[in-house]
Design an enzyme around this catalytic site. Structure first.
Site: not given
Ligand code: APR
Length: 236
Positions: A108, A177
């Site tokens: 990304h 997520s």
């Molecule tokens: N340890 C492990 N997992 C964690 C922690 C932690 N301390 N804190 C939060 N999480 C988990 C949450 O439960 C969630 O499932 O991390 C995940 C984060 O999910 P998102 O906020 O959706 O982030 P991500 O999956 O990286 O998003 C994907 O979406 O908006 C776009 O471009 C952006 O790259 C990003 C993409």
């Protein structure tokens, strides 16, 4: 265990304990900012100042955080595992490289780089970016944008990622997520080959948790180092 190649998908959750916000948690970035305004080409065309301000704030934030034990454990795994360990990150922060990971693809994009819409050059950029800035490669003014993949754009390095997924013996998904494609589809692609081990390590079951053969839930800074320890011990 035979040391087969490993592909590790990471998301915002791995950087959470370093102090960077995730996107979709209750206190996440998309609860405070409109995704359409700051993370789409249309939003940038409408209001580039707003988009620059959003990424400038996040770029500043990088100087206030450091890698956590999860980033460090993955760098150690790359160092000590006798086969390839590729990290495919959705994160635009630079915490994996600061922890020592070298075989790393930012699908990304990267917060510490900008791209010129005139000449296509991608250059390192650590300070604020504004609409009056000139490209250091072609000198055009007003053509720079964050080197970040916005919604509706095609992620980077997809061919290399697909090839690594096709050949890996272990696929890990950490702190994501499982809602944003194509990354959310990687586990199904790996499982369709029927051979590789698939493990989700996440704070809680993600949207795609049922697609993995194994799941381990807890904060990345503790579950990732423990998992890496077990993997490396399996070599002995
Ligand atoms: N340890 C492990 N997992 C964690 C922690 C932690 N301390 N804190 C939060 N999480 C988990 C949450 O439960 C969630 O499932 O991390 C995940 C984060 O999910 P998102 O906020 O959706 O982030 P991500 O999956 O990286 O998003 C994907 O979406 O908006 C776009 O471009 C952006 O790259 C990003 C993409």
């Amino acid at each position: 265990m035979r040391a087969e190649s490993i592909v590790i998908l990471t998301g915002a959750g791995i950087s959470k304990e370093s102090g960077l916000d995730t996107f979709r948690d209750a206190d996440g970035i998309w609860a405070r900012h409109s995704l359409e305004d700051v993370a789409t080409p249309q939003g940038f065309a409408r209001d580039p100042d707003l988009v620059h301000a959003f990424y400038n704030a996040r770029r500043h934030g990088l100087s206030e955080v450091v890698p956590n034990p999860a980033h460090a454990a993955l760098a150690r795994l790359e160092r000590d595992w006798p086969n390839r360990v590729l990290i495919v990150t959705q994160n635009i922060d630079d915490l994996h490289e600061r922890a020592g990971s070298r075989d790393l693809l930012h699908m990304h994009g990267e917060l510490t780089k900008v791209r010129c819409r005139a000449c296509g050059a991608v250059t390192r950029w650590l300070g604020d970016l504004g609409i009056g800035d000139a490209c250091t490669a072609c000198a055009a003014v007003g053509t720079l944008r964050p080197h970040v993949v916005w919604f509706g754009e095609i992620p980077l390095h997809m061919e290399e990622i697909q090839s690594a997924l096709d050949h890996c013996g272990l696929f890990l998904s950490i702190g994501t997520s499982g809602t944003v494609y194509p990354a959310a589809g990687f586990v199904s692609a790996v499982r369709a080959r029927g051979r590789a081990r698939t493990v989700e390590l996440n704070l809680e079951p993600s949207d795609g948790a049922s697609l993995f053969a194994e799941t381990i839930h807890g904060p990345a800074s503790s579950v990732v180092p423990a998992f890496v320890e077990t993997l490396l011990a399996s070599l002995e």
